[in-house]
Design a protein around this motif. Sequence first.
Motif, PDB file in Angstrom:
ATOM      1  N   VAL A 190       4.472   0.852  -3.042  1.00  0.00           N
ATOM      2  CA  VAL A 190       3.445   0.371  -2.124  1.00  0.00           C
ATOM      3  C   VAL A 190       3.408   1.210  -0.852  1.00  0.00           C
ATOM      4  O   VAL A 190       2.590   0.983   0.012  1.00  0.00           O
ATOM      5  CB  VAL A 190       3.714  -1.105  -1.762  1.00  0.00           C
ATOM      6  CG1 VAL A 190       3.552  -1.976  -2.985  1.00  0.00           C
ATOM      7  CG2 VAL A 190       5.100  -1.275  -1.165  1.00  0.00           C
ATOM      8  N   LEU A 191       4.317   2.140  -0.753  1.00  0.00           N
ATOM      9  CA  LEU A 191       4.354   3.005   0.415  1.00  0.00           C
ATOM     10  C   LEU A 191       4.742   4.394  -0.048  1.00  0.00           C
ATOM     11  O   LEU A 191       5.713   4.561  -0.758  1.00  0.00           O
ATOM     12  CB  LEU A 191       5.393   2.476   1.415  1.00  0.00           C
ATOM     13  CG  LEU A 191       5.476   3.200   2.754  1.00  0.00           C
ATOM     14  CD1 LEU A 191       4.196   2.954   3.537  1.00  0.00           C
ATOM     15  CD2 LEU A 191       6.681   2.695   3.544  1.00  0.00           C
ATOM     16  N   LEU A 236       8.396   4.388   8.454  1.00  0.00           N
ATOM     17  CA  LEU A 236       8.512   3.092   7.794  1.00  0.00           C
ATOM     18  C   LEU A 236       8.775   1.986   8.810  1.00  0.00           C
ATOM     19  O   LEU A 236       8.161   0.917   8.752  1.00  0.00           O
ATOM     20  CB  LEU A 236       9.642   3.131   6.759  1.00  0.00           C
ATOM     21  CG  LEU A 236       9.987   1.799   6.080  1.00  0.00           C
ATOM     22  CD1 LEU A 236       8.801   1.272   5.280  1.00  0.00           C
ATOM     23  CD2 LEU A 236      11.218   1.952   5.186  1.00  0.00           C
ATOM     24  N   ASP A 248       3.371  -4.681  10.939  1.00  0.00           N
ATOM     25  CA  ASP A 248       3.114  -5.740   9.958  1.00  0.00           C
ATOM     26  C   ASP A 248       3.837  -7.043  10.285  1.00  0.00           C
ATOM     27  O   ASP A 248       3.780  -8.000   9.503  1.00  0.00           O
ATOM     28  CB  ASP A 248       3.526  -5.271   8.559  1.00  0.00           C
ATOM     29  CG  ASP A 248       2.606  -4.182   8.024  1.00  0.00           C
ATOM     30  OD1 ASP A 248       1.508  -3.999   8.598  1.00  0.00           O
ATOM     31  OD2 ASP A 248       2.986  -3.503   7.047  1.00  0.00           O
ATOM     32  N   LEU A 264       9.143  -2.974  -0.693  1.00  0.00           N
ATOM     33  CA  LEU A 264       8.639  -1.896   0.158  1.00  0.00           C
ATOM     34  C   LEU A 264       9.699  -0.811   0.336  1.00  0.00           C
ATOM     35  O   LEU A 264       9.395   0.385   0.293  1.00  0.00           O
ATOM     36  CB  LEU A 264       8.239  -2.450   1.524  1.00  0.00           C
ATOM     37  CG  LEU A 264       7.146  -3.517   1.564  1.00  0.00           C
ATOM     38  CD1 LEU A 264       6.926  -3.982   2.995  1.00  0.00           C
ATOM     39  CD2 LEU A 264       5.852  -2.985   0.972  1.00  0.00           C
ATOM     40  N   TRP A 321       9.655   3.067  -0.836  1.00  0.00           N
ATOM     41  CA  TRP A 321       9.904   4.144   0.119  1.00  0.00           C
ATOM     42  C   TRP A 321      11.018   5.061  -0.382  1.00  0.00           C
ATOM     43  O   TRP A 321      10.912   6.288  -0.300  1.00  0.00           O
ATOM     44  CB  TRP A 321      10.290   3.552   1.477  1.00  0.00           C
ATOM     45  CG  TRP A 321      10.605   4.593   2.509  1.00  0.00           C
ATOM     46  CD1 TRP A 321       9.728   5.236   3.328  1.00  0.00           C
ATOM     47  CD2 TRP A 321      11.901   5.135   2.808  1.00  0.00           C
ATOM     48  NE1 TRP A 321      10.394   6.141   4.127  1.00  0.00           N
ATOM     49  CE2 TRP A 321      11.725   6.100   3.831  1.00  0.00           C
ATOM     50  CE3 TRP A 321      13.180   4.900   2.311  1.00  0.00           C
ATOM     51  CZ2 TRP A 321      12.791   6.824   4.361  1.00  0.00           C
ATOM     52  CZ3 TRP A 321      14.249   5.622   2.841  1.00  0.00           C
ATOM     53  CH2 TRP A 321      14.049   6.568   3.852  1.00  0.00           C
ATOM     54  N   LYS A 337       5.661   1.036  10.618  1.00  0.00           N
ATOM     55  CA  LYS A 337       4.764   0.234   9.767  1.00  0.00           C
ATOM     56  C   LYS A 337       5.227  -1.222   9.710  1.00  0.00           C
ATOM     57  O   LYS A 337       4.419  -2.155   9.814  1.00  0.00           O
ATOM     58  CB  LYS A 337       4.717   0.830   8.366  1.00  0.00           C
ATOM     59  CG  LYS A 337       3.957  -0.021   7.346  1.00  0.00           C
ATOM     60  CD  LYS A 337       3.879   0.641   5.999  1.00  0.00           C
ATOM     61  CE  LYS A 337       3.385  -0.313   4.920  1.00  0.00           C
ATOM     62  NZ  LYS A 337       2.175  -1.054   5.282  1.00  0.00           N
TER      63      LYS A 337
END
Length: 474
Positions: A37-38, A175, A182, A439, A443, A178
């Motif tokens: 997803v990343l 990361l 979020d 996530l 990554w 982000k």
Amino acid sequence: MSAFCAPHQALTARVTVRVTAASSRVRSRVALRSKPVLTTRAAISPPITDDAEPPKSKPKTEAVRVGGANPLSAAIAVPTNDKPKGEPVRIKIDDQWYDARGWAKAHPGGERWIWFFDGRDATDAFYALHSYGPNGSSKALDRLKKLPKCDPPPESEYKAPSPSEYAASMSFRELRAKLENDGFFKRNVFKEAWAFVQVAGLYAAGQFFAYSNPWLATVLLGLGMVQAGWLGHDYVHGRGPLCDALRYMPTLLNGHSVEWWSQKHSMHHTFTNEEHLDNDVMMEPFFFLRPPSESGRPDSAMRKYQHIYGYPLLSIMFWLWRFHSAESAWKRKDKKELVLLGINYFWLATCMPWQVAIGSVFLSGFIVASLVSATHQSEEIMEYGEGAEYVEGQFRSTRDADTVFGPLETWIWGGMDTQLEHHLFPTMPRYNYHKLRPLLQAWAKANDINYRISPSTKIIADNFALLKRVAAAP
């Protein structure tokens, strides 16, 4: 941000964590179960120059061990301090070098951390462990901005990260940004209240049955101490008004000094699995994680039996913590902690049978020690002075547990089944770690980093196998 002693051509690198093939502790990569997803990837872009050369190797950490200290004691490694008077202690955070010499003695985390990072980039460790805004408070960042700025250290004193370490750090900072955006560092009042209600309920139920059903009371209070430990662990790491208000809950409920524990635990987070700096992997002569023939340290006749007595012996952990807590609070003349410790011991001594008091401390210590040791001890143990930079070091030294017995087991783990997420983001509320796991897996896959996760039963089995293997070694 420049990360090498000499400038280099711009390059984009995918990070591959170094793995020592000869180590019996290194496992094969675990297949990821969730879709990426990343897809961030580290871009290394130091200034361009014509005389680029490979990065200098990083000098070993210079530190000494407190003379005669027991590996289980509160006295742990301290850095050497042989700089001339007035010479700056240079620490790099973000793109700025700071002279932290004058601040070292006032550093809440202890003077030794400042010296350990002299000539190093401390950015990832700083944001992992300190308050900087998005995690609830900006106190540490505000203090940092007041420190005097300085020039970079001479090339001979710069402990530069390797290319893979640098690339991992650059991508990791993306990361982190982000996750901040979020809302992963925000605390949920209802989840915080529910966690506290569980702890209070277990203590109340254990107290209620203390005389009528001592066995049940021992289990209830033991589980209460486990959950109070996890919750207190979250508060001590956490930042912001709520965490500040409840910071001393572990002292009141479990008899653990917050100041002593946080000093010890921050060393573990910063230098995970690095011998002599991380006391959690220095438990000789009771536990040997490397045979003396490999480490060069003295042997013990007990070593060949460590796989037999090892797990039962873990039950004394909370008693050891209590001893070191009282010792530390007394030496520091910390009146607040001494009062809270006194209340805890008064409660244990007067409000239940002695068997319940003693048994619950043994049970809770056994559960916590069995879980937290397993996620680190059978991973890479790094020799003294050879530890990796913060991000890469966490991936090399930490393994997540995939719980196999359902919600009850996950609850008992108290968030430590997501140990890697916690080590990378210790100020993040623990109830966000399971949401973070996919996530982080994505990554790591995007950056060719080995994300280690195994079923919880296999992690425990691997830890036992390590103890047995080292016991049988010459």
